[in-house]
Design an enzyme around this catalytic site. Structure first.
Site, PDB file in Angstrom:
ATOM      1  N   ASP A  10      -6.472  51.459   2.587  1.00  0.00           N
ATOM      2  CA  ASP A  10      -5.457  52.482   2.940  1.00  0.00           C
ATOM      3  C   ASP A  10      -3.995  52.066   2.718  1.00  0.00           C
ATOM      4  O   ASP A  10      -3.131  52.310   3.583  1.00  0.00           O
ATOM      5  CB  ASP A  10      -5.639  52.922   4.410  1.00  0.00           C
ATOM      6  CG  ASP A  10      -7.013  53.546   4.695  1.00  0.00           C
ATOM      7  OD1 ASP A  10      -7.831  53.659   3.769  1.00  0.00           O
ATOM      8  OD2 ASP A  10      -7.254  53.911   5.863  1.00  0.00           O
ATOM      9  N   LYS A 108     -12.119  58.687   2.405  1.00  0.00           N
ATOM     10  CA  LYS A 108     -12.817  58.786   3.700  1.00  0.00           C
ATOM     11  C   LYS A 108     -11.985  59.638   4.659  1.00  0.00           C
ATOM     12  O   LYS A 108     -10.780  59.796   4.474  1.00  0.00           O
ATOM     13  CB  LYS A 108     -13.045  57.392   4.286  1.00  0.00           C
ATOM     14  CG  LYS A 108     -11.750  56.636   4.526  1.00  0.00           C
ATOM     15  CD  LYS A 108     -11.995  55.233   5.017  1.00  0.00           C
ATOM     16  CE  LYS A 108     -10.714  54.490   5.284  1.00  0.00           C
ATOM     17  NZ  LYS A 108      -9.876  55.081   6.333  1.00  0.00           N
ATOM     18  N   CYS A 153      -8.294  50.718  10.633  1.00  0.00           N
ATOM     19  CA  CYS A 153      -9.215  50.829   9.501  1.00  0.00           C
ATOM     20  C   CYS A 153      -9.664  49.484   8.933  1.00  0.00           C
ATOM     21  O   CYS A 153     -10.808  49.358   8.496  1.00  0.00           O
ATOM     22  CB  CYS A 153      -8.609  51.731   8.436  1.00  0.00           C
ATOM     23  SG  CYS A 153      -8.546  53.454   9.009  1.00  0.00           S
TER      24      CYS A 153
HETATM   25  C1  VGL Z   1      -5.696  54.603  10.008  1.00  0.00           C
HETATM   26  C2  VGL Z   1      -5.163  55.718  11.930  1.00  0.00           C
HETATM   27  C3  VGL Z   1      -5.545  56.916  11.380  1.00  0.00           C
HETATM   28  C4  VGL Z   1      -5.754  53.314   9.268  1.00  0.00           C
HETATM   29  C5  VGL Z   1      -6.104  55.810   9.435  1.00  0.00           C
HETATM   30  O1  VGL Z   1      -5.770  53.318   8.011  1.00  0.00           O
HETATM   31  O2  VGL Z   1      -5.784  52.243   9.940  1.00  0.00           O
HETATM   32  N1  VGL Z   1      -5.236  54.578  11.256  1.00  0.00           N
HETATM   33  N2  VGL Z   1      -6.016  56.944  10.127  1.00  0.00           N
END
Ligand code: VGL
Ligand code: ZN
Length: 201
Positions: A10, A108, A153
């Site tokens: 991410d 995702k 994540c």
């Molecule tokens: C994430 C919160 C919400 C992350 C993704 O990538 O850690 N955290 N969505």
């Protein structure tokens, strides 16, 4: 090493300074990740990829604010600011991330009613994303994790990978954390307890 994959979690605009769910220093890890890609047998990038009305967004729950926790049918869920909405700039990878080196890009969190912190299972900890099968069919047994955010994540992905039997390490120097309410210490403790190698360089 052909049996080792680098899993980059991410590294997207919304998790970098200026983004909707900015993680302090999130952009600073990009050059180090680029350097690691050179030696990896395979590179997987993950991309948080939510519909605009995703149930993890506080905006979808009357009277709720970001960072509050609620109970969903699948368990507790932190409510977030709207982030990583499909097709918007915030969901794009950081512009300096070398996406052309990726063998696979895994999206995702695309189902409205369930979040997916982990790259392996959605937050019910049951629904698979398909990444396990992809890695196994390529003969990959070792995984190195980096990216955003350490305590959400990255940790959930690394923990699932360890449960699935992969040899797991996390490059903490190439991760950054949200760190709310002790979440970073808790995540580090859980990863250590699972035998995950926590590396700082
Ligand atoms: C994430 C919160 C919400 C992350 C993704 O990538 O850690 N955290 N969505
Ligand atoms: Zn998200």
């Amino acid at each position: 090493m052909t049996d080792t994959a680098l899993i980059v979690i991410d590294v997207q605009n919304d998790f970098c300074p200026g983004g909707a769910l900015a993680v302090a220093g999130g952009d600073l890890i990009v050059p180090g990740i680029t350097a690691l890609m050179a030696d990896a047998g395979a590179v997987v990038l993950t991309q948080d990829w939510h519909p605009g009305d995703h149930s993890s967004f506080a905006s979808q729950h009357a009277g709720r604010a970001p960072m509050e926790q609620i109970d969903m049918p699948y368990g507790p869920q932190v409510l977030w600011p709207d982030h990583c909405v499909q097709g918007r700039d915030g969901a794009e990878f950081h512009p300096d991330l070398n996406t052309s080196r990726a063998d696979m890009i895994l999206r995702k969190g695309f189902r409205r009613d369930i979040d997916s912190y982990s790259a392996f299972f959605e937050n019910d900890q049951t629904t698979p994303t398909g990444l396990d099968g992809y890695l196994r069919s390529r003969g990959i047994g070792k995984l190195v994790f980096c990216g955003l955010a350490t305590d959400f994540c990255v940790a959930w992905s690394a923990l699932d990978a360890a449960k699935l039997g992969f040899d797991v390490s996390v490059r903490l120097d190439l991760c950054r954390a949200i760190d709310m309410g002790g979440s970073l210490d808790a995540a580090l403790g859980r990863m250590k307890d699972m035998g995950i190698a926590l590396q700082r360089g």
